[in-house]
Design a protein around this motif. Structure first.
Motif, mmCIF file in Angstrom:
data_model
loop_
_atom_site.group_PDB
_atom_site.id
_atom_site.type_symbol
_atom_site.label_atom_id
_atom_site.label_comp_id
_atom_site.label_asym_id
_atom_site.label_seq_id
_atom_site.Cartn_x
_atom_site.Cartn_y
_atom_site.Cartn_z
ATOM 1 N N PRO A 266 0.791 -1.235 0.000
ATOM 2 C CA PRO A 266 0.000 0.000 0.000
ATOM 3 C C PRO A 266 0.823 1.285 0.000
ATOM 4 O O PRO A 266 0.294 2.343 -0.301
ATOM 5 C CB PRO A 266 -0.836 -0.108 1.284
ATOM 6 C CG PRO A 266 -0.144 -1.108 2.127
ATOM 7 C CD PRO A 266 0.582 -2.043 1.209
ATOM 8 N N SER A 267 2.124 1.206 0.323
ATOM 9 C CA SER A 267 2.932 2.427 0.238
ATOM 10 C C SER A 267 3.295 2.720 -1.208
ATOM 11 O O SER A 267 3.813 3.795 -1.526
ATOM 12 C CB SER A 267 4.225 2.277 1.035
ATOM 13 O OG SER A 267 3.928 2.154 2.388
ATOM 14 N N GLY A 306 -3.097 8.064 -0.958
ATOM 15 C CA GLY A 306 -3.092 8.911 -2.163
ATOM 16 C C GLY A 306 -2.499 10.283 -1.901
ATOM 17 O O GLY A 306 -2.518 11.143 -2.769
ATOM 18 N N PHE A 307 -1.947 10.477 -0.690
ATOM 19 C CA PHE A 307 -1.289 11.740 -0.364
ATOM 20 C C PHE A 307 0.169 11.491 -0.015
ATOM 21 O O PHE A 307 0.485 10.514 0.663
ATOM 22 C CB PHE A 307 -1.955 12.412 0.849
ATOM 23 C CG PHE A 307 -3.004 13.395 0.463
ATOM 24 C CD1 PHE A 307 -2.728 14.757 0.437
ATOM 25 C CD2 PHE A 307 -4.254 12.948 0.076
ATOM 26 C CE1 PHE A 307 -3.699 15.659 0.058
ATOM 27 C CE2 PHE A 307 -5.230 13.852 -0.300
ATOM 28 C CZ PHE A 307 -4.957 15.219 -0.312
ATOM 29 N N GLY A 308 1.035 12.400 -0.458
ATOM 30 C CA GLY A 308 2.442 12.316 -0.100
ATOM 31 C C GLY A 308 3.227 11.516 -1.124
ATOM 32 O O GLY A 308 2.671 10.674 -1.844
ATOM 33 N N ARG A 310 7.617 10.299 -1.873
ATOM 34 C CA ARG A 310 9.026 10.432 -1.505
ATOM 35 C C ARG A 310 9.710 11.540 -2.299
ATOM 36 O O ARG A 310 10.539 12.297 -1.775
ATOM 37 C CB ARG A 310 9.739 9.089 -1.729
ATOM 38 C CG ARG A 310 11.243 9.110 -1.623
ATOM 39 C CD ARG A 310 11.747 9.570 -0.252
ATOM 40 N NE ARG A 310 11.321 8.719 0.820
ATOM 41 C CZ ARG A 310 11.882 7.538 1.113
ATOM 42 N NH1 ARG A 310 12.911 7.116 0.429
ATOM 43 N NH2 ARG A 310 11.421 6.825 2.112
ATOM 44 N N PHE A 387 -1.992 -1.027 -12.575
ATOM 45 C CA PHE A 387 -0.734 -0.281 -12.381
ATOM 46 C C PHE A 387 0.422 -1.149 -12.907
ATOM 47 O O PHE A 387 1.292 -0.679 -13.645
ATOM 48 C CB PHE A 387 -0.578 0.020 -10.884
ATOM 49 C CG PHE A 387 0.470 1.024 -10.495
ATOM 50 C CD1 PHE A 387 1.619 1.208 -11.254
ATOM 51 C CD2 PHE A 387 0.323 1.785 -9.341
ATOM 52 C CE1 PHE A 387 2.586 2.141 -10.874
ATOM 53 C CE2 PHE A 387 1.282 2.711 -8.945
ATOM 54 C CZ PHE A 387 2.414 2.883 -9.714
HETATM 55 N N1 CMC Z 1 -0.959 11.073 5.549
HETATM 56 C C1 CMC Z 1 -0.556 11.646 6.716
HETATM 57 N N2 CMC Z 1 0.727 11.886 7.027
HETATM 58 C C2 CMC Z 1 1.650 11.546 6.124
HETATM 59 C C3 CMC Z 1 1.315 10.957 4.884
HETATM 60 C C4 CMC Z 1 -0.059 10.736 4.605
HETATM 61 N N3 CMC Z 1 -0.435 10.183 3.460
HETATM 62 N N4 CMC Z 1 2.428 10.706 4.180
HETATM 63 C C5 CMC Z 1 3.453 11.113 4.935
HETATM 64 N N5 CMC Z 1 2.995 11.639 6.109
HETATM 65 C C6 CMC Z 1 3.787 12.221 7.182
HETATM 66 C C7 CMC Z 1 4.500 11.144 7.993
HETATM 67 O O1 CMC Z 1 3.728 10.742 9.100
HETATM 68 C C8 CMC Z 1 5.777 11.827 8.390
HETATM 69 O O2 CMC Z 1 5.482 12.682 9.483
HETATM 70 P P1 CMC Z 1 6.617 12.941 10.619
HETATM 71 O O3 CMC Z 1 7.751 13.623 9.914
HETATM 72 O O4 CMC Z 1 5.920 13.812 11.610
HETATM 73 O O5 CMC Z 1 6.992 11.602 11.166
HETATM 74 C C9 CMC Z 1 6.109 12.746 7.192
HETATM 75 O O6 CMC Z 1 4.836 12.990 6.547
HETATM 76 C C10 CMC Z 1 7.053 12.104 6.182
HETATM 77 O O7 CMC Z 1 6.555 10.810 5.863
HETATM 78 P P2 CMC Z 1 7.475 9.586 5.443
HETATM 79 O O8 CMC Z 1 6.727 8.316 5.641
HETATM 80 O O9 CMC Z 1 8.806 9.727 6.114
HETATM 81 O O10 CMC Z 1 7.669 9.896 3.898
HETATM 82 P P3 CMC Z 1 8.175 8.855 2.818
HETATM 83 O O11 CMC Z 1 8.811 9.663 1.750
HETATM 84 O O12 CMC Z 1 9.002 7.807 3.453
HETATM 85 O O13 CMC Z 1 6.833 8.155 2.313
HETATM 86 C C11 CMC Z 1 4.848 7.692 1.097
HETATM 87 C C12 CMC Z 1 6.201 8.445 1.109
HETATM 88 C C13 CMC Z 1 4.235 7.816 -0.287
HETATM 89 C C14 CMC Z 1 5.114 6.189 1.376
HETATM 90 C C15 CMC Z 1 3.918 8.297 2.180
HETATM 91 O O14 CMC Z 1 3.667 9.658 1.883
HETATM 92 C C16 CMC Z 1 2.606 7.523 2.311
HETATM 93 O O15 CMC Z 1 2.544 6.549 3.057
HETATM 94 N N6 CMC Z 1 1.519 7.962 1.575
HETATM 95 C C17 CMC Z 1 0.283 7.224 1.565
HETATM 96 C C18 CMC Z 1 0.393 6.037 0.634
HETATM 97 C C19 CMC Z 1 0.385 6.440 -0.832
HETATM 98 O O16 CMC Z 1 -0.417 7.244 -1.261
HETATM 99 N N7 CMC Z 1 1.297 5.832 -1.611
HETATM 100 C C20 CMC Z 1 1.386 6.058 -3.066
HETATM 101 C C21 CMC Z 1 2.655 6.737 -3.460
HETATM 102 S S1 CMC Z 1 2.637 7.367 -5.145
HETATM 103 C C22 CMC Z 1 2.500 6.004 -6.183
HETATM 104 C C23 CMC Z 1 3.551 4.967 -5.982
HETATM 105 O O17 CMC Z 1 4.690 5.229 -5.679
HETATM 106 O O18 CMC Z 1 3.212 3.801 -6.196
#
Ligand code: CMC
Length: 430
Positions: A266-267, A306-308, A310, A387
């Motif tokens: 799901p990530s 669907g938010f956020g 890397r 996908f």
């Molecule tokens: N909702 C709430 N808070 C969030 C979210 C979110 N969707 N995404 C990141 N954050 C927060 C997270 O809690 C962290 O906060 P803190 O710094 O206070 O601990 C901060 O933002 C940074 O998050 P991270 O997990 O360190 O960031 P990452 O770059 O490792 O993760 C991500 C990127 C896409 C996995 C993550 O944003 C996420 O889990 N999003 C939801 C799942 C999603 O939509 N995934 C699809 C990605 S795009 C298509 C693909 O690649 O397949």
């Protein structure tokens, strides 16, 4: 390569060791410090999650996450989505240039020629439970292709590599549709080579042998755009997995199966399925604040799916195209989707909330794709499979680029924090 170097100072017993590290300059994007020679100095770099590490050199796709830019071989994704189609974009990703009319026809003909799968593969499906998740089936069946197509697994032979690439691009929609048909107990549909790539996929998904398939050009175009928008995204988790598996010189079918497994979570690709589940759970615009509060709560593992992203710290350009496509498709089909209203309102609220602004969390590609897929009649469990179908060309293009550069096996190191050496204790004395 530039003449620029970075100096790293490492403390040692005989004072500081100054190491000059070369700096590489890409065509676009930040400079890259080459730490490859560090190992000779008794040190490694530490970067879990690869947040600051370029794992390879590539000419295929460029992302500027701050500006929300995505280019395939230099062409902006918005222009490709508007003027190109999926198979033309496949050609571009694989060959580096847009095809002329003759090249395009030859490419499309070759893909079309490979749409059928070995008849024995139909039997293979029967080994799965009917309620198996289609991604579970895809992991197994795509990996098993190497057991069916021995004549394209010699990766040292460019002809084998080319045939394997065509087979994978051509057969993925067939295998994907078969995994759906199997789950609902309907007969598998043979591909129809008089239809284009995306129309044929819809035929194999929704057709039945008792009557001719009628495929709406609007739906086929929307499907094609979804494949195109997922075609590649540089060194994401699944593509890096394909490269790593491929670096051991494993055959391409096995490598793409590894990519499918990495995509499932799901990530990554599993997020499109999770978005629709989340919108269903929200159920009504009046409950959005409650879910936004959950997403912001440090003690609650819930995230807005669907938010956020890397890399994107701005709008994911694919999400913009998807949002527009969702509006168009729903309008053309005359569908009123409560989820689309919830999604738009959720986006508005999240984008004006300090938590999401500070953390630069914007809608990504998965936020709107689920709504379009749902409108096309695709069941939720098939979203990540779609996908995977679209991303297959990206995986292949990267795998090919890696093999052509005859890179060494990928083998990261680690920071060991376990026990230091200790003596074995016989069982009676533990
Ligand atoms: N909702 C709430 N808070 C969030 C979210 C979110 N969707 N995404 C990141 N954050 C927060 C997270 O809690 C962290 O906060 P803190 O710094 O206070 O601990 C901060 O933002 C940074 O998050 P991270 O997990 O360190 O960031 P990452 O770059 O490792 O993760 C991500 C990127 C896409 C996995 C993550 O944003 C996420 O889990 N999003 C939801 C799942 C999603 O939509 N995934 C699809 C990605 S795009 C298509 C693909 O690649 O397949």
């Amino acid at each position: 390569m530039t003449n620029k170097t970075a100096t790293l100072s490492i403390p040692g017993s005989e004072g500081n060791q100054e190491i000059q590290l070369p700096i590489h300059e890409g065509t676009m994007g930040p400079d890259v410090v080459d730490v490859g020679k560090l190992t000779g100095h008794g040190a490694f770099t530490f970067d879990p999650g690869f947040t600051s590490t370029a794992s390879c050199e590539s000419k295929i796709t460029f992302i500027d996450g701050e500006k929300g830019v995505l280019l395939h071989r230099g062409y902006p994704i918005e222009q490709l989505a508007e003027h190109s189609d999926y198979l033309e974009t496949c050609y571009l990703l694989m060959h580096g240039e847009l095809p002329n009319a003759g090249q395009k026809k030859a490419f499309v003909d070759m893909v079309t020629n490979h749409t059928m799968v070995h008849e024995q593969i139909r039997t293979f499906y029967n080994g799965f439970r009917r309620d198996a998740h289609p991604m579970a089936i895809m992991c197994g069946v795509v990996g098993a292709l190497s057991a069916f197509y021995h004549d394209s697994t010699d990766i040292s032979d460019p002809y084998h590599r080319e045939v394997a690439a065509f087979r994978l691009i051509a057969k993925m929609p067939t295998l994907a549709a078969m995994s759906y048909k199997f789950s609902i107990g309907q007969p598998f549909m043979y591909p129809r080579n008089d239809l284009d790539y995306s129309a044929n996929f819809l035929h194999m998904m929704f057709g039945n042998p008792c009557e001719p398939s009628v495929i709406s050009p609007t739906l086929a175009r929307a499907m094609d755009r979804i494949f195109l928008l997922h075609a590649d995204h540089e060194q994401n988790a699944s593509t890096s997995t394909v490269r790593l598996a491929g670096s051991s010189l494993a055959n391409p079918f096995a490598c793409i199966a590894a990519g499918i497994a990495a995509l499932w979570g799901p990530s990554h690709g599993g997020a499109n399925e999770a978005v629709v589940k989340m919108l269903d759970d929200i159920g009504d615009v009046s409950r959005i604040d409650e879910f936004v509060a959950k997403a912001k709560d440090k003690n609650d593992p819930f995230r807005l799916m669907g938010f956020g992203h890397r890399v994107y710290k701005n709008f994911d350009p694919r999400a913009n195209v998807m949002k527009q496509a969702a509006d168009e498709v729903l309008a053309e089909l005359g569908i009123q989707d409560e989820n689309l209203e919830i999604a738009k309102r959720l986006e508005e609220i999240a984008l004006s909330d300090p938590y999401f602004i500070e953390k630069k969390l914007y809608p990504n590609v998965d936020f709107y794709s689920g709504i379009i897929l749902k409108a096309l009649g695709i069941p939720t469990s098939m979203f990540t499979v779609i996908f995977a179908v679209g991303r297959t060309v990206g995986w292949i293009a990267h795998w090919n680029e890696m093999i052509a550069e005859s890179s060494r096996i990928g083998r990261p190191r680690q920071l060991y924090t376990g026990y230091s050496t200790r003596d074995f204790v016989p069982v009676g004395k533990r």
